[in-house]
Write a protein that holds these residues in place. Structure first.
Motif, PDB file in Angstrom:
ATOM      1  N   ARG A  24      70.406 -36.754  -6.494  1.00  0.00           N
ATOM      2  CA  ARG A  24      70.339 -35.410  -5.917  1.00  0.00           C
ATOM      3  C   ARG A  24      71.509 -34.576  -6.422  1.00  0.00           C
ATOM      4  O   ARG A  24      72.632 -35.073  -6.539  1.00  0.00           O
ATOM      5  CB  ARG A  24      70.329 -35.474  -4.388  1.00  0.00           C
ATOM      6  CG  ARG A  24      69.091 -36.168  -3.847  1.00  0.00           C
ATOM      7  CD  ARG A  24      68.925 -36.040  -2.341  1.00  0.00           C
ATOM      8  NE  ARG A  24      67.703 -36.695  -1.895  1.00  0.00           N
ATOM      9  CZ  ARG A  24      66.484 -36.155  -1.939  1.00  0.00           C
ATOM     10  NH1 ARG A  24      66.335 -34.922  -2.399  1.00  0.00           N
ATOM     11  NH2 ARG A  24      65.432 -36.824  -1.514  1.00  0.00           N
ATOM     12  N   GLY A  25      71.239 -33.302  -6.741  1.00  0.00           N
ATOM     13  CA  GLY A  25      72.267 -32.405  -7.238  1.00  0.00           C
ATOM     14  C   GLY A  25      72.656 -32.642  -8.689  1.00  0.00           C
ATOM     15  O   GLY A  25      73.612 -32.035  -9.182  1.00  0.00           O
ATOM     16  N   LEU A  26      71.928 -33.474  -9.379  1.00  0.00           N
ATOM     17  CA  LEU A  26      72.323 -33.871 -10.742  1.00  0.00           C
ATOM     18  C   LEU A  26      72.158 -32.755 -11.766  1.00  0.00           C
ATOM     19  O   LEU A  26      72.819 -32.770 -12.805  1.00  0.00           O
ATOM     20  CB  LEU A  26      71.499 -35.089 -11.193  1.00  0.00           C
ATOM     21  CG  LEU A  26      71.576 -36.348 -10.323  1.00  0.00           C
ATOM     22  CD1 LEU A  26      70.720 -37.450 -10.926  1.00  0.00           C
ATOM     23  CD2 LEU A  26      73.014 -36.804 -10.185  1.00  0.00           C
ATOM     24  N   ARG A  27      71.283 -31.789 -11.475  1.00  0.00           N
ATOM     25  CA  ARG A  27      70.992 -30.752 -12.472  1.00  0.00           C
ATOM     26  C   ARG A  27      72.208 -29.878 -12.778  1.00  0.00           C
ATOM     27  O   ARG A  27      72.255 -29.227 -13.833  1.00  0.00           O
ATOM     28  CB  ARG A  27      69.831 -29.874 -11.996  1.00  0.00           C
ATOM     29  CG  ARG A  27      70.168 -28.971 -10.820  1.00  0.00           C
ATOM     30  CD  ARG A  27      68.948 -28.343 -10.197  1.00  0.00           C
ATOM     31  NE  ARG A  27      69.294 -27.426  -9.106  1.00  0.00           N
ATOM     32  CZ  ARG A  27      69.651 -27.829  -7.892  1.00  0.00           C
ATOM     33  NH1 ARG A  27      69.750 -29.110  -7.607  1.00  0.00           N
ATOM     34  NH2 ARG A  27      69.932 -26.934  -6.948  1.00  0.00           N
ATOM     35  N   LEU A  28      73.178 -29.845 -11.887  1.00  0.00           N
ATOM     36  CA  LEU A  28      74.342 -28.985 -12.085  1.00  0.00           C
ATOM     37  C   LEU A  28      75.496 -29.712 -12.772  1.00  0.00           C
ATOM     38  O   LEU A  28      76.616 -29.227 -12.791  1.00  0.00           O
ATOM     39  CB  LEU A  28      74.788 -28.404 -10.740  1.00  0.00           C
ATOM     40  CG  LEU A  28      73.726 -27.558 -10.021  1.00  0.00           C
ATOM     41  CD1 LEU A  28      74.255 -27.031  -8.697  1.00  0.00           C
ATOM     42  CD2 LEU A  28      73.253 -26.402 -10.903  1.00  0.00           C
ATOM     43  N   ALA A  51      65.479 -18.070 -11.024  1.00  0.00           N
ATOM     44  CA  ALA A  51      66.763 -18.065 -10.321  1.00  0.00           C
ATOM     45  C   ALA A  51      67.493 -19.399 -10.510  1.00  0.00           C
ATOM     46  O   ALA A  51      68.711 -19.429 -10.739  1.00  0.00           O
ATOM     47  CB  ALA A  51      66.545 -17.796  -8.831  1.00  0.00           C
ATOM     48  N   ALA A  52      66.756 -20.511 -10.448  1.00  0.00           N
ATOM     49  CA  ALA A  52      67.374 -21.823 -10.634  1.00  0.00           C
ATOM     50  C   ALA A  52      67.875 -22.003 -12.069  1.00  0.00           C
ATOM     51  O   ALA A  52      68.917 -22.637 -12.294  1.00  0.00           O
ATOM     52  CB  ALA A  52      66.375 -22.927 -10.294  1.00  0.00           C
ATOM     53  N   ALA A  53      67.159 -21.417 -13.036  1.00  0.00           N
ATOM     54  CA  ALA A  53      67.596 -21.495 -14.432  1.00  0.00           C
ATOM     55  C   ALA A  53      68.880 -20.692 -14.635  1.00  0.00           C
ATOM     56  O   ALA A  53      69.768 -21.104 -15.391  1.00  0.00           O
ATOM     57  CB  ALA A  53      66.495 -20.989 -15.362  1.00  0.00           C
ATOM     58  N   ALA A  54      68.973 -19.549 -13.953  1.00  0.00           N
ATOM     59  CA  ALA A  54      70.201 -18.753 -14.043  1.00  0.00           C
ATOM     60  C   ALA A  54      71.377 -19.518 -13.441  1.00  0.00           C
ATOM     61  O   ALA A  54      72.500 -19.483 -13.970  1.00  0.00           O
ATOM     62  CB  ALA A  54      70.006 -17.418 -13.329  1.00  0.00           C
ATOM     63  N   GLU A  55      71.129 -20.242 -12.346  1.00  0.00           N
ATOM     64  CA  GLU A  55      72.167 -21.080 -11.737  1.00  0.00           C
ATOM     65  C   GLU A  55      72.577 -22.187 -12.703  1.00  0.00           C
ATOM     66  O   GLU A  55      73.771 -22.498 -12.842  1.00  0.00           O
ATOM     67  CB  GLU A  55      71.646 -21.672 -10.430  1.00  0.00           C
ATOM     68  CG  GLU A  55      72.666 -22.539  -9.690  1.00  0.00           C
ATOM     69  CD  GLU A  55      72.075 -23.222  -8.463  1.00  0.00           C
ATOM     70  OE1 GLU A  55      72.844 -23.550  -7.549  1.00  0.00           O
ATOM     71  OE2 GLU A  55      70.843 -23.447  -8.433  1.00  0.00           O
ATOM     72  N   LEU A  56      71.602 -22.758 -13.368  1.00  0.00           N
ATOM     73  CA  LEU A  56      71.882 -23.809 -14.343  1.00  0.00           C
ATOM     74  C   LEU A  56      72.727 -23.264 -15.492  1.00  0.00           C
ATOM     75  O   LEU A  56      73.665 -23.913 -15.957  1.00  0.00           O
ATOM     76  CB  LEU A  56      70.556 -24.367 -14.869  1.00  0.00           C
ATOM     77  CG  LEU A  56      70.587 -25.655 -15.684  1.00  0.00           C
ATOM     78  CD1 LEU A  56      71.198 -26.788 -14.889  1.00  0.00           C
ATOM     79  CD2 LEU A  56      69.170 -26.020 -16.125  1.00  0.00           C
ATOM     80  N   ARG A  57      72.394 -22.061 -15.932  1.00  0.00           N
ATOM     81  CA  ARG A  57      73.172 -21.427 -17.001  1.00  0.00           C
ATOM     82  C   ARG A  57      74.621 -21.237 -16.576  1.00  0.00           C
ATOM     83  O   ARG A  57      75.550 -21.504 -17.350  1.00  0.00           O
ATOM     84  CB  ARG A  57      72.556 -20.070 -17.367  1.00  0.00           C
ATOM     85  CG  ARG A  57      73.336 -19.338 -18.469  1.00  0.00           C
ATOM     86  CD  ARG A  57      72.638 -18.049 -18.872  1.00  0.00           C
ATOM     87  NE  ARG A  57      72.480 -17.136 -17.745  1.00  0.00           N
ATOM     88  CZ  ARG A  57      71.822 -15.976 -17.821  1.00  0.00           C
ATOM     89  NH1 ARG A  57      71.249 -15.598 -18.961  1.00  0.00           N
ATOM     90  NH2 ARG A  57      71.720 -15.193 -16.763  1.00  0.00           N
ATOM     91  N   LEU A  67      71.304 -19.555 -23.460  1.00  0.00           N
ATOM     92  CA  LEU A  67      70.206 -18.588 -23.488  1.00  0.00           C
ATOM     93  C   LEU A  67      69.034 -19.113 -22.672  1.00  0.00           C
ATOM     94  O   LEU A  67      68.847 -20.329 -22.550  1.00  0.00           O
ATOM     95  CB  LEU A  67      69.759 -18.342 -24.930  1.00  0.00           C
ATOM     96  CG  LEU A  67      70.847 -17.877 -25.900  1.00  0.00           C
ATOM     97  CD1 LEU A  67      70.297 -17.820 -27.317  1.00  0.00           C
ATOM     98  CD2 LEU A  67      71.391 -16.524 -25.483  1.00  0.00           C
ATOM     99  N   LEU A  68      68.264 -18.197 -22.125  1.00  0.00           N
ATOM    100  CA  LEU A  68      67.093 -18.555 -21.323  1.00  0.00           C
ATOM    101  C   LEU A  68      65.814 -18.144 -22.044  1.00  0.00           C
ATOM    102  O   LEU A  68      65.740 -17.054 -22.611  1.00  0.00           O
ATOM    103  CB  LEU A  68      67.142 -17.881 -19.953  1.00  0.00           C
ATOM    104  CG  LEU A  68      68.354 -18.177 -19.059  1.00  0.00           C
ATOM    105  CD1 LEU A  68      68.238 -17.401 -17.751  1.00  0.00           C
ATOM    106  CD2 LEU A  68      68.466 -19.670 -18.780  1.00  0.00           C
ATOM    107  N   ALA A  69      64.821 -19.030 -22.013  1.00  0.00           N
ATOM    108  CA  ALA A  69      63.491 -18.709 -22.534  1.00  0.00           C
ATOM    109  C   ALA A  69      62.498 -18.918 -21.406  1.00  0.00           C
ATOM    110  O   ALA A  69      62.167 -20.049 -21.046  1.00  0.00           O
ATOM    111  CB  ALA A  69      63.146 -19.598 -23.722  1.00  0.00           C
TER     112      ALA A  69
END
Length: 361
Positions: A24-28, A51-57, A67-69
């Protein structure tokens, strides 16, 4: 398998070994999987995860340019035009072979991201972060990448190992119930081809088994991942053992094509497994009890087990174009019993039709 605190790690062996982390929480905390010298990263994601992709960025911000696609969700994103959109972003940003791609989304997104990473400069670093149950237990693991054509699903693609697969169970929390249950099509598949404990857990307490916050659910994910990791580690390019993972997929892919990819993958595979079970029963391999167990478990998960009876000829033509066929010879993974998968090659047309009549509605 290793278990460091609340993170369980499996290793996919082979020529290019890589870890699969579950927690859990590993994506960050992805930077450690990107390696040294990465200057640019492309995060491929669907609109629902903007929104989650922006947080990841933000979690990766620093020395790297991120960059986001944003790509269409589900199978609509697995088109050459969408891959070309990603390539364009990478080209305009001067991505080199030392840069990286992150697939952040469901199985279709990780398929696409993997294909983009495999083909840009003949291969850049790839980290998969699946956010659906289907992606976690199947699509993001094993290095199969691909896009669809008008003629069929995944007909264009490559085998390309990621640097890591990061399964963050927290990303499942906002997932709709229907999407979650559809992912169980693949989980049930693992139960029938390799691990009866999966079936026992689902039958013992359906509510706990399908609740992403429970230990039972995590156990199902870990059992499924363990099977996939072992199989692809032994047979990366599907020359033998890996074929068992196609249980339910031959007819399932044909149904997806017939439905113009508007169906959830797990729903189509559910019918495909029911068909394969009937095929095995009619060929004298499988007992009535195991066939009935297929129907009972899949129905309890609200997954379909029948398909309109009048569509056989269309489905048969699509199956002949499937990448699992050998020339004009169809091949089906069937069971001799639970956890005893085998190949049924070139079955008689009358047998194929008779099995379809058993699931025809």
């Amino acid at each position: 398998m290793t278990d460091a605190g609340s993170t369980t790690t499996f290793t996919v062996n082979g020529a290019n070994p890589y870890p699969i982390e579950i927690g859990r929480g590993l994506r960050l905390d992805l930077a450690r999987h990107l390696g040294q010298g990465i200057a640019k990263v492309l995060i491929v994601h669907p609109p629902t995860l903007a929104a989650a992709a922006a947080e990841l960025r933000e979690s990766l911000a620093g020395d790297m340019q991120v960059l986001l696609a944003e790509v269409p969700d589900a199978e609509a994103g697995k088109r050459v035009e969408v891959a070309a959109f990603c390539w364009q972003i990478m080209g305009q940003a001067d991505f080199t072979r030392s840069d990286a791609v992150i697939g952040f989304g469901g199985g279709a997104v990780t398929d696409l991201a993997g294909f983009v990473a495999a083909t840009w400069l003949r291969g850049v670093r790839l980290v998969q972060v699946p956010t659906t149950l289907l992606g976690m237990v199947d699509a993001a693991i094993g290095g199969k990448t691909g896009i669809n054509t008008n003629e069929g699903k995944n007909l264009v693609g490559s085998f390309y190992a990621p640097a890591a697969v990061v399964i963050d169970l927290d990303t499942l929390t906002p997932l709709g119930r229907n999407d979650l249950l559809a992912g169980f099509g693949e989980v049930v598949k693992y139960g029938f081809i390799a691990e009866p404990e999966i079936l026992d857990i689902i039958e013992a307490d359906l509510e706990a088994a399908t609740d992403p916050t429970t230990g039972e659910f995590r156990r199902l994910v870990e059992l499924s991942v363990a099977i996939k990791a072992r199989v692809v580690g032994e047979d990366f390019t599907e020359q033998g053992l890996r074929e068992i993972l196609n249980y339910g997929h031959t007819l399932g892919h044909a149904i997806e094509h017939a439905e113009r990819y508007q169906w959830r993958h797990g729903a189509a595979v559910s019918i495909g497994m029911m068909y394969a079970a009937e095929l095995a029963r009619l060929s004298g391999r499988l007992s009535d009890a195991v066939v009935d167990r297929h129907r009972s478990i899949l129905t309890s998960l609200t997954l379909p087990t029948t398909y309109p009876a009048g569509r056989w000829e269309t489905l048969l033509a699509t199956m002949h174009r499937d990448k699992k066929a050998r020339g004009s010879m169809l091949r089906f993974i069937v069971l001799d019993d639970i956890a005893r998968p085998t190949v049924l090659a070139a079955p008689e047309p009358s047998l194929l039709f008779a099995a379809y009549q058993e699931i025809g509605a």
